[in-house]
Design a protein around this motif. Structure first.
Motif, PDB file in Angstrom:
ATOM      1  N   TYR A 113       0.819  -1.218   0.000  1.00  0.00           N
ATOM      2  CA  TYR A 113       0.000   0.000   0.000  1.00  0.00           C
ATOM      3  C   TYR A 113       0.854   1.270   0.000  1.00  0.00           C
ATOM      4  N   LEU A 114       2.134   1.142   0.370  1.00  0.00           N
ATOM      5  CA  LEU A 114       3.014   2.306   0.444  1.00  0.00           C
ATOM      6  C   LEU A 114       3.733   2.609  -0.868  1.00  0.00           C
ATOM      7  N   ILE A 115       3.599   1.738  -1.858  1.00  0.00           N
ATOM      8  CA  ILE A 115       4.328   1.924  -3.112  1.00  0.00           C
ATOM      9  C   ILE A 115       3.952   3.248  -3.776  1.00  0.00           C
ATOM     10  N   ALA A 116       2.669   3.572  -3.805  1.00  0.00           N
ATOM     11  CA  ALA A 116       2.249   4.844  -4.399  1.00  0.00           C
ATOM     12  C   ALA A 116       2.817   6.019  -3.611  1.00  0.00           C
ATOM     13  N   ALA A 117       2.950   5.852  -2.295  1.00  0.00           N
ATOM     14  CA  ALA A 117       3.545   6.907  -1.473  1.00  0.00           C
ATOM     15  C   ALA A 117       5.016   7.100  -1.821  1.00  0.00           C
ATOM     16  N   VAL A 118       5.711   6.002  -2.129  1.00  0.00           N
ATOM     17  CA  VAL A 118       7.118   6.099  -2.540  1.00  0.00           C
ATOM     18  C   VAL A 118       7.239   6.967  -3.787  1.00  0.00           C
ATOM     19  N   VAL A 119       6.407   6.673  -4.789  1.00  0.00           N
ATOM     20  CA  VAL A 119       6.436   7.443  -6.033  1.00  0.00           C
ATOM     21  C   VAL A 119       6.094   8.910  -5.762  1.00  0.00           C
ATOM     22  N   GLY A 120       5.057   9.131  -4.967  1.00  0.00           N
ATOM     23  CA  GLY A 120       4.632  10.492  -4.677  1.00  0.00           C
ATOM     24  C   GLY A 120       5.679  11.288  -3.932  1.00  0.00           C
ATOM     25  N   ARG A 121       6.312  10.678  -2.921  1.00  0.00           N
ATOM     26  CA  ARG A 121       7.322  11.393  -2.135  1.00  0.00           C
ATOM     27  C   ARG A 121       8.546  11.740  -2.978  1.00  0.00           C
TER      28      ARG A 121
END
Length: 281
Positions: A113-121
């Motif tokens: 679930y954190l993969i999109a957060a990685v891209v966004g950050r």
């Protein structure tokens, strides 16, 4: 203040994880530690290295060169993060089991679930430098305050036992990270209509197509080398992870070269230079 204000989110997230029990706190901490690695290696390091050049372009009164350099660095970061996100998502079980052992399933679930957060950050780390280079530190701060409020709301909404549980915290982070990126990009396009031109959107279209091929390559490779219950140890898990990562990255590089992406041409050119370099006896 903007760079440190996100720590408020950490306090809220730990509080919500504790409300779900003792275990979820550790699972979420492990997963967020894992997700911070590519953000630091790709996002913060490249953005920090590129920042002086951006300031130099503005000091030369060359906004055209500023836009060019900014877009090239941003596209490079996107090109690098695409295969990392693909491998991180599809091979998260292998990675979590190598590092965290018995708690790997829980950590892998949250990390997915954190993969999109990685891209966004990673994208945010470069977008924020655009405003800093233009001596605007308030806009990123205001966006961060909005993001914190949104994250707190989503954390209390999604991270419940009758909802997503501790994975809801990761889902909230991903939603917030992508929202921050969207807001900053809209503000940038309103202030400077030339910042994202034809070259940028054409490259984004090619990158999306390349990413599709990389996803297919990763899925097929994982189907051939699945994660079995008896797979333990660095050798068994590491070899599979290395094969999956290698095929995915090579596919990403090869298809990018076919599509004519500038970043792949630089890598291939450098590889040829190293391979064909004369050996002195």
């Amino acid at each position: 203040l903007d760079q440190g204000i996100d720590q408020i989110n950490s306090v809220v997230e730990v509080n919500r994880a504790q409300a779900l029990g003792v275990g979820p706190v550790s699972y979420y901490t492990y997963a967020t530690t894992l997700h911070n690695v590519p953000i630091m290696l790709i996002g913060n390091s490249i953005a920090t290295a590129a920042f002086p050049r951006l300031i130099e372009r503005l000091s030369q009164n060359r906004p055209d060169l500023f836009r060019r350099d900014f877009v090239k660095v941003l596209l490079t970061m996107l090109w690098l993060v695409a295969p990392v996100a693909i491998v991180g998502y599809f091979a998260r079980g292998y990675l979590a089991r190598i590092i965290f052992g018995d708690v790997a399933p829980e950590v892998a679930l949250i990390f997915g679930y954190l993969i999109a957060a990685v891209v966004g950050r990673i994208i945010y780390s470069m977008l924020s430098r655009y405003f800093y280079a233009n001596k605007d530190t308030l806009t990123p701060l205001y966006v961060s305050i909005f993001a914190i409020a949104l994250n707190i709301y989503l954390a209390f909404t999604l991270a419940r036992k009758d909802s997503y549980g501790v994975a809801g915290l990761a889902l909230a982070q991903s939603i917030v990270a992508l929202s921050e990126v969207a807001i900053l990009m809209i503000v940038m396009m309103i202030r400077d209509r030339k910042i994202f031109g034809t070259y940028f959107w054409s490259s984004i279209g090619k990158l999306i197509s390349v990413t599709g091929f990389s996803v297919v390559a990763a899925f097929i490779t994982i189907s051939i080398f699945p994660l079995n219950l008896d797979d333990k140890g660095v050798v068994a898990l590491g070899s599979k992870l290395l094969i999956i990562s290698g095929i995915t990255f090579l596919t990403h590089l090869g298809v990018s070269y076919i599509f004519g992406l500038e970043q792949s041409k630089i890598v291939v050119s450098k590889a040829k230079e190293i391979i064909l370099k004369p050996i002195r006896v």
